[in-house]
Design a protein around this motif. Structure first.
Motif, PDB file in Angstrom:
ATOM      1  N   GLU A  20       1.088  -1.179  -0.339  1.00 38.66           N
ATOM      2  CA  GLU A  20       0.023  -0.017  -0.081  1.00 38.66           C
ATOM      3  C   GLU A  20       0.961   0.908  -0.057  1.00 38.66           C
ATOM      4  O   GLU A  20       0.150   2.698  -0.565  1.00 38.66           O
ATOM      5  N   TRP A  21       2.267   1.022   0.379  1.00 39.39           N
ATOM      6  CA  TRP A  21       3.171   2.093   0.913  1.00 39.39           C
ATOM      7  C   TRP A  21       3.779   2.659  -0.786  1.00 39.39           C
ATOM      8  O   TRP A  21       3.247   3.629  -0.777  1.00 39.39           O
ATOM      9  N   ARG A  47      -0.066   5.161   0.677  1.00 42.36           N
ATOM     10  CA  ARG A  47      -0.478   5.367   2.167  1.00 42.36           C
ATOM     11  C   ARG A  47      -0.120   4.203   3.002  1.00 42.36           C
ATOM     12  O   ARG A  47       0.312   3.756   2.501  1.00 42.36           O
ATOM     13  N   GLY A  48      -0.237   5.001   4.579  1.00 43.89           N
ATOM     14  CA  GLY A  48       0.259   3.942   6.095  1.00 43.89           C
ATOM     15  C   GLY A  48       1.422   3.637   6.043  1.00 43.89           C
ATOM     16  O   GLY A  48       2.710   4.057   5.282  1.00 43.89           O
TER      17      GLY A  48
END
Length: 79
Positions: free
Chosen positions: A54-55, A60-61
């Motif tokens: 996700e990163w 994000r995250g």
């Protein structure tokens, strides 16, 4: 995404990182110039760099895998 891929590779030479994740140097260099990797290659890069997908994909995250990021929860000690 190119900036995050560069960050994930870190100080490792692109050739060595490519061998570690099973992606050719030319493909990695294209990603570093802005091309978007396939889902399979994105997973391979994340696995080799030990970062969250996700990163890597969206920024994000947490960057590192296994980094817990819980917002708004507090632990209450048990008596």
């Amino acid at each position: 995404m190119a900036t995050r891929i560069r960050d994930a590779i870190g100080n490792s030479p692109v050739t060595a990182f490519g061998r570690r994740c099973g992606i050719g140097e030319s493909a990695l260099r294209k990603y570093l110039q802005g091309a978007v990797p396939s889902a399979d290659n994105l997973v391979a890069i994340a696995d080799a760099a030990n970062v969250s997908i996700e990163w890597l994909a969206a920024g994000r995250g947490p960057k590192q895998r296994g980094s817990a990021s819980v917002i708004g929860l507090t632990a209450t000690p048990r008596p």
